[in-house]
Design a protein around this motif. Structure first.
Motif, PDB file in Angstrom:
ATOM      1  N   LEU A   1       1.996  -0.849  45.211  1.00  0.00           N
ATOM      2  CA  LEU A   1       3.087  -1.126  44.267  1.00  0.00           C
ATOM      3  C   LEU A   1       2.889  -2.512  43.672  1.00  0.00           C
ATOM      4  O   LEU A   1       2.785  -3.499  44.405  1.00  0.00           O
ATOM      5  CB  LEU A   1       4.441  -1.036  44.980  1.00  0.00           C
ATOM      6  N   PHE A   2       2.829  -2.572  42.341  1.00  0.00           N
ATOM      7  CA  PHE A   2       2.662  -3.837  41.633  1.00  0.00           C
ATOM      8  C   PHE A   2       3.963  -4.134  40.881  1.00  0.00           C
ATOM      9  O   PHE A   2       4.445  -3.309  40.102  1.00  0.00           O
ATOM     10  CB  PHE A   2       1.491  -3.763  40.653  1.00  0.00           C
ATOM     11  N   ARG A   3       4.466  -5.341  41.126  1.00  0.00           N
ATOM     12  CA  ARG A   3       5.739  -5.740  40.512  1.00  0.00           C
ATOM     13  C   ARG A   3       5.702  -7.239  40.229  1.00  0.00           C
ATOM     14  O   ARG A   3       5.357  -8.041  41.090  1.00  0.00           O
ATOM     15  CB  ARG A   3       6.895  -5.407  41.452  1.00  0.00           C
ATOM     16  N   ASP A   4       6.048  -7.597  38.995  1.00  0.00           N
ATOM     17  CA  ASP A   4       6.140  -9.012  38.604  1.00  0.00           C
ATOM     18  C   ASP A   4       4.840  -9.767  38.886  1.00  0.00           C
ATOM     19  O   ASP A   4       4.839 -10.908  39.384  1.00  0.00           O
ATOM     20  CB  ASP A   4       7.302  -9.703  39.318  1.00  0.00           C
ATOM     21  N   GLY A   5       3.715  -9.137  38.598  1.00  0.00           N
ATOM     22  CA  GLY A   5       2.434  -9.826  38.735  1.00  0.00           C
ATOM     23  C   GLY A   5       1.879  -9.894  40.141  1.00  0.00           C
ATOM     24  O   GLY A   5       0.878 -10.581  40.370  1.00  0.00           O
ATOM     25  N   ALA A   6       2.501  -9.247  41.089  1.00  0.00           N
ATOM     26  CA  ALA A   6       2.017  -9.249  42.476  1.00  0.00           C
ATOM     27  C   ALA A   6       1.954  -7.808  42.979  1.00  0.00           C
ATOM     28  O   ALA A   6       2.675  -6.926  42.489  1.00  0.00           O
ATOM     29  CB  ALA A   6       2.924 -10.098  43.364  1.00  0.00           C
ATOM     30  N   GLY A   7       1.109  -7.590  43.976  1.00  0.00           N
ATOM     31  CA  GLY A   7       0.973  -6.242  44.516  1.00  0.00           C
ATOM     32  C   GLY A   7       1.139  -6.232  46.024  1.00  0.00           C
ATOM     33  O   GLY A   7       0.866  -7.214  46.717  1.00  0.00           O
TER      34      GLY A   7
ATOM     35  N   ARG B   1      11.515   0.155  40.181  1.00  0.00           N
ATOM     36  CA  ARG B   1      12.227  -0.483  39.075  1.00  0.00           C
ATOM     37  C   ARG B   1      11.449  -0.231  37.787  1.00  0.00           C
ATOM     38  O   ARG B   1      10.236  -0.022  37.810  1.00  0.00           O
ATOM     39  CB  ARG B   1      12.339  -1.986  39.290  1.00  0.00           C
ATOM     40  N   PRO B   2      12.115  -0.279  36.652  1.00  0.00           N
ATOM     41  CA  PRO B   2      11.394  -0.189  35.375  1.00  0.00           C
ATOM     42  C   PRO B   2      10.348  -1.298  35.283  1.00  0.00           C
ATOM     43  O   PRO B   2      10.607  -2.454  35.622  1.00  0.00           O
ATOM     44  CB  PRO B   2      12.490  -0.354  34.334  1.00  0.00           C
ATOM     45  N   GLY B   3       9.170  -0.930  34.855  1.00  0.00           N
ATOM     46  CA  GLY B   3       8.065  -1.887  34.774  1.00  0.00           C
ATOM     47  C   GLY B   3       7.150  -1.874  35.985  1.00  0.00           C
ATOM     48  O   GLY B   3       6.059  -2.459  35.936  1.00  0.00           O
ATOM     49  N   ASP B   4       7.595  -1.237  37.071  1.00  0.00           N
ATOM     50  CA  ASP B   4       6.735  -1.169  38.263  1.00  0.00           C
ATOM     51  C   ASP B   4       5.497  -0.320  37.973  1.00  0.00           C
ATOM     52  O   ASP B   4       5.513   0.604  37.149  1.00  0.00           O
ATOM     53  CB  ASP B   4       7.501  -0.559  39.440  1.00  0.00           C
ATOM     54  N   LEU B   5       4.439  -0.645  38.715  1.00  0.00           N
ATOM     55  CA  LEU B   5       3.183   0.099  38.596  1.00  0.00           C
ATOM     56  C   LEU B   5       2.817   0.625  39.978  1.00  0.00           C
ATOM     57  O   LEU B   5       2.749  -0.136  40.952  1.00  0.00           O
ATOM     58  CB  LEU B   5       2.065  -0.804  38.066  1.00  0.00           C
TER      59      LEU B   5
ATOM     60  N   ARG C   1       3.108   4.295  35.770  1.00  0.00           N
ATOM     61  CA  ARG C   1       3.869   3.112  35.336  1.00  0.00           C
ATOM     62  C   ARG C   1       5.286   3.547  34.958  1.00  0.00           C
ATOM     63  O   ARG C   1       5.474   4.470  34.151  1.00  0.00           O
ATOM     64  CB  ARG C   1       3.179   2.467  34.138  1.00  0.00           C
ATOM     65  N   VAL C   2       6.258   2.915  35.591  1.00  0.00           N
ATOM     66  CA  VAL C   2       7.667   3.238  35.315  1.00  0.00           C
ATOM     67  C   VAL C   2       8.046   2.567  34.009  1.00  0.00           C
ATOM     68  O   VAL C   2       8.014   1.333  33.889  1.00  0.00           O
ATOM     69  CB  VAL C   2       8.583   2.772  36.457  1.00  0.00           C
ATOM     70  N   THR C   3       8.428   3.375  33.020  1.00  0.00           N
ATOM     71  CA  THR C   3       8.752   2.823  31.709  1.00  0.00           C
ATOM     72  C   THR C   3      10.111   2.144  31.735  1.00  0.00           C
ATOM     73  O   THR C   3      11.027   2.567  32.448  1.00  0.00           O
ATOM     74  CB  THR C   3       8.763   3.925  30.646  1.00  0.00           C
ATOM     75  N   PRO C   4      10.299   1.062  30.969  1.00  0.00           N
ATOM     76  CA  PRO C   4      11.596   0.351  30.908  1.00  0.00           C
ATOM     77  C   PRO C   4      12.660   1.239  30.282  1.00  0.00           C
ATOM     78  O   PRO C   4      12.359   2.118  29.485  1.00  0.00           O
ATOM     79  CB  PRO C   4      11.289  -0.876  30.045  1.00  0.00           C
TER      80      PRO C   4
END
Length: 525
Positions: A407-413, A440-444, A522-525
């Protein structure tokens, strides 16, 4: 055709002994080096030794290499024997090799049979080896009906000197029926038309064994142009032909094995392409509904092994379910080729069917384990099954010995904490846990199989340094560790497809021993 010692030609001078000694030394050196090559190819260390018991089950390539070594051994041994004969030369008491027309040799000639051809050893020399005995000589005098054979020729034919040599009329009856006509024709062409003989034939010895011999001969003409006699040199090439036959058989067998392997690989590739989703670019679930928050932007990629010859049982899949949820799955079945890809197709079909029926991830994995355990060809496999609810952005997942999603979120995984679950096919009746993660939206989310990198390649990802936040947990899969180093590049990617390109670039130059699959959601916003 003139005699090979015609009156207007001088007799050849004997070669320099020093040159012959140097050639013999070089041949022996090559023979010793070849023995080392034979040992490296799985052959015996020397002639006359017992064969290696493991050679019979060797693979086709090894058998082919051994046959080539044996053929080279025969050729070098023959060369060494012929050089020894050349160094021995003609006994000093021997008369001229070929008589003149006014002095034909009779049956009582004192000339030693075969001495003219350099095949009879001098009394002061050691007895030649059995390989020397493969070359014999003969002369058939048509004026006196005299026949002279060298001792080696008697051994080739399995006869004794008391039995006496064979006449030209008797010789064809000693060869196999299939070769009799050709040999008789060769004799007629030589004696009537003056053509040289250069032919192989198979003779049947008194003990019933069959030998392959190579005969080279010419007619000897008298001063009036008539045929006075015929001379011939006969070489036993049975072992050489057997070695060549072994080489051909090994080569043909190897070619068949290669053809089978190429055919199986083509079938495996076609089956894999028919089963895995044929995505070109990104895929969006739910389809075409831009108003749904939390929809998934999906992309996937298959990475072949470094050799591109191993097609394994890796799979990935994403499918929209009837209730609006999305199935995400990845897995790997042990083995390669058609067996692995057909097993993969069976498991992936089962996953799709159970997911459409609404089976939860933990129960779905349990059924997969039961299916694999009861299959006709038991094997092992790993699997990861996720169910994503777009309206609540929840991910429920279970796994069976498979690398956990990243899970990648806010530039960290980070690696999601894995629920309990053993490999598929290890034990009957195994139970599997499942976990739920709120996205969350934006998560990868990245799902991958374990062939991205060797398990012992725990080095830092490209651009990663100690203390940069990339996890170095004990037991972390090498592919996961390298993937976590791509967090910053994922953060700047505009789509799942761009993230897949980043993964392909990162792992393109790696020496993968196995193929691998990557699925990016990728979770879309």
């Amino acid at each position: 055709m003139a005699s090979h010692l015609h009156a207007d030609r001088s007799a050849p001078q004997p070669p320099d002994p020093g040159t012959l000694d140097a050639l013999i030394s070089q041949a022996r050196t090559l023979r010793g080096r070849l023995d080392a090559v034979r040992r490296g190819a799985g052959g015996s260390a020397g002639r006359g030794t017992e064969p290696d018991p493991g050679v019979a089950g060797a693979d086709p390539r090894t058998r082919w290499q051994r046959a080539l070594c044996e053929l080279a051994v025969h050729q070098l041994d023959d060369l060494g024997s012929q050089l020894d004969q050349l160094r021995a030369g003609m006994p000093p008491e021997a008369p001229r090799a070929w008589p003149s027309a006014d002095q034909p040799p009779g049956p009582t000639s004192e000339r030693t049979p075969g001495a003219a051809y350099g095949t009879h050893p001098s009394p002061d020399r050691e007895r030649p080896s059995e390989l020397v005995g493969r070359v014999g000589s003969a002369e058939w005098n048509l004026l006196t009906d005299g026949v002279a054979w060298s001792p080696e020729l008697f051994r080739i034919f399995g006869r004794t000197e008391e039995d006496g040599p064979l006449t030209l009329d008797e010789l064809p009856s000693w060869v196999v029926p299939e070769d009799q006509t050709a040999l008789a024709t060769a004799f007629t062409d030589c004696l009537v038309d003056g053509r040289a003989i250069d032919r192989e034939f198979r003779l049947v010895r008194p003990d019933g064994s069959v030998r392959t011999v190579h005969m080279v001969g010419e007619p000897v003409l008298d001063d009036d142009g008539g045929t006075a006699s015929m001379w011939a040199v006969v070489r036993d090439v049975s072992e050489l032909r057997r070695s060549e036959h072994a080489v051909h058989e090994s080569r043909d067998h190897l070619q068949r094995e290669r053809h089978i392997a190429q055919t199986e690989r083509r079938l495996a590739v076609e089956l894999q392409e028919a089963v895995l989703p044929p995505w070109r670019g990104s895929l969006r679930f739910p389809h075409g509904d831009e108003r749904v928050t939390g929809a998934l932007d999906l992309a996937a990629h298959y990475l072949p092994s470094a050799s591109s010859a191993l097609i394994g049982g890796d799979w990935y899949d994403a499918m929209e379910l009837p209730d609006g949820a999305t199935l995400l799955t990845a897995g790997d079945l042990t083995g390669h080729g058609v067996t692995a890809t057909s097993g993969m197709a069976m498991l992936l079909g089962a996953v799709r069917g159970m997911a459409l029926a609404g089976v939860r991830p933990d129960a779905l994995i349990e059924h997969l384990n039961q299916l694999l355990d009861s299959s006709a060809q038991p094997s092992l496999g790993s699997a990861l099954c996720c169910r994503y609810e777009p309206r609540s952005c929840t991910l429920t997942w279970a796994q069976a010995g498979h690398p956990a999603p990243l899970l990648f979120r806010d530039g960290a995984g980070r690696v999601l904490r894995r629920p309990e679950g053993v490999l598929l096919g290890v034990t009957s009746g195994a139970t599997y846990e499942q976990r739920t993660e709120r996205l969350r939206p934006g998560d990868l989310l990245v799902l991958h199989t374990d062939g991205l990198a060797p398990d012992d390649a725990q080095e830092a990802p490209t651009g990663a340094e100690p203390g940069d936040g990339v996890p170095r947990k004990p037991g972390l899969h090498a592919g996961s560790a390298r993937m976590l180093g791509l967090a910053a590049r994922f953060a700047t990617a505009g789509s799942a497809q761009e993230c897949v390109r980043v993964v392909a670039e990162e792992f393109a130059d790696r020496e993968r021993e196995d193929d691998a699959c990557v699925l990016v959601a990728r979770v879309t916003p």
